[in-house]
Enzyme design. Structure first.
Site, mmCIF file in Angstrom:
data_model
loop_
_atom_site.group_PDB
_atom_site.id
_atom_site.type_symbol
_atom_site.label_atom_id
_atom_site.label_comp_id
_atom_site.label_asym_id
_atom_site.label_seq_id
_atom_site.Cartn_x
_atom_site.Cartn_y
_atom_site.Cartn_z
ATOM 1 N N TYR A 232 5.681 2.078 -4.809
ATOM 2 C CA TYR A 232 5.812 2.967 -3.658
ATOM 3 C C TYR A 232 6.649 2.193 -2.641
ATOM 4 O O TYR A 232 6.375 1.017 -2.382
ATOM 5 C CB TYR A 232 4.463 3.307 -3.022
ATOM 6 C CG TYR A 232 3.443 3.955 -3.933
ATOM 7 C CD1 TYR A 232 3.813 4.841 -4.934
ATOM 8 C CD2 TYR A 232 2.090 3.677 -3.781
ATOM 9 C CE1 TYR A 232 2.868 5.431 -5.754
ATOM 10 C CE2 TYR A 232 1.130 4.265 -4.584
ATOM 11 C CZ TYR A 232 1.525 5.137 -5.575
ATOM 12 O OH TYR A 232 0.580 5.718 -6.383
ATOM 13 N N CYS B 258 3.703 -3.943 -3.200
ATOM 14 C CA CYS B 258 5.000 -3.822 -3.862
ATOM 15 C C CYS B 258 6.050 -4.633 -3.122
ATOM 16 O O CYS B 258 6.917 -5.275 -3.730
ATOM 17 C CB CYS B 258 5.427 -2.356 -3.929
ATOM 18 S SG CYS B 258 4.296 -1.287 -4.863
#
Length: 322
Positions: free
Chosen positions: A97, A103
């Site tokens: 995402y 991430c």
């Protein structure tokens, strides 16, 4: 109600030497040009010379009587048992995402080490992009077909392959680094959501960023922006209570100052160059830097100078556009 639950999941995702041998008749340094290195640009090499040494170890070449022709022809060096072959994967894909702090931890690591990677943006509502995997969270990183999951585990595995000599005991360098890596996952990330969704306007600002960068259709974008913002505004209040946060901004400012104090006047926690903890903190904070919460954090704490140094050290993104 099911859509609200899915949007809640979406919102939570935001808040994933060279050593020169003696120069004799039979040895010669390799001549390198930025275009031959696969780096993003020549300017990145010039601005970050430490990356050249870290990413391209250059053992002395056995010339065996031949000469370099126009700076291109060269003999193949013998395998060096002391300095193992550099970790240079052919195909790295990050399932993510865009606004996920975990991430972004992985991306900060990949960017710093100039490891080229492709990005697959996962739709957080249906997650169709990762239906092939039994692991249903992000980040997921595939390296030449090998699946890696969990941001900390991904980074540890990649670091071990890049610096096998530093992983003789299968732990990062030093207790200090390990301590602050744990602090990022166990404390810093928990103060983000209550700040990102502190008010209705901040929640909408955050979801505007998410839906602009995420993998959404037009209809999904509208639903996520307003429905997700409303859902996460209330969820953030529960997170605030769960983590015993009474004042969101005070908690964020306190975390930022705690990190600045940990530097003890050094450029980075790692000293002259960032270590894994520097990269983790930078990666987690990068998605909020230009949101109101991030702007307030830089304005009211001393973290801004370190953050700017990290931007320069990490350099341009190593993402491969496809």
């Amino acid at each position: 109600m099911n859509k609200v639950n899915k949007l809640t999941v979406l919102g939570r995702a935001v808040g994933g030497r060279a050593s020169a041998a003696g120069i004799g008749l039979t040895t010669q340094r390799r001549l390198l040009q930025p275009a031959m290195l696969g780096l993003n640009s020549a300017s990145k090499l010039q601005r970050f010379p430490h990356k050249l040494a870290g990413h391209f170890p250059l053992p002395a070449l056995a010339v065996s009587g031949t000469r370099l022709l126009s700076g291109l022809a060269q003999d193949v060096p013998a395998e060096d048992p002391v300095h193992p072959k550099k970790f240079l994967p052919n195909d790295v894909v990050l399932y993510q995402y865009e606004a996920c702090p975990f991430c972004n931890k992985v991306k900060a690591f990949l960017d710093y080490y100039d490891i080229g990677y492709k990005v697959v943006e996962v739709n957080p509502i249906n997650k169709k992009e990762i239906k092939w995997s039994q692991y249903k969270k992000v980040p997921i990183l595939t390296v030449d077909g090998e699946q890696m999951v969990d941001s900390s585990d991904i980074i540890n595995k990649l670091f071990q392959r890049i610096h096998p000599e530093k992983y003789l005991d299968s732990v990062p360098d030093g207790d200090e680094e390990r301590k602050w890596l744990g602090w990022v996952d166990n404390h810093l990330v928990h103060v983000l959501s209550p700040n990102i969704y502190r008010s209705a306007s901040e929640a909408i600002e955050s979801f505007d960023y998410i839906t602009t960068h995420g993998n959404f259709s037009f209809t999904e974008r509208i639903i996520a922006k307003y429905g997700g913002a409303a859902a996460m505004y209330f969820v953030s209040k529960k997170l605030k209570k769960r983590h015993s946060i009474t004042d969101e901004r005070a908690a964020l400012y306190g975390a930022a100052e705690t990190w600045v104090d940990a530097l003890k006047g050094r450029k980075f926690l790692g000293g002259l160059e960032p270590n894994l903890a520097d990269l983790a903190v930078f990666g987690v904070l990068r998605p909020i830097r230009h949101l109101k919460s991030g702007r307030d954090m830089v304005e009211h704490t001393g973290i801004g100078e370190w953050y700017s140094r990290m931007e320069a050290a990490v350099g341009e993104s190593s993402r491969i556009k496809v």
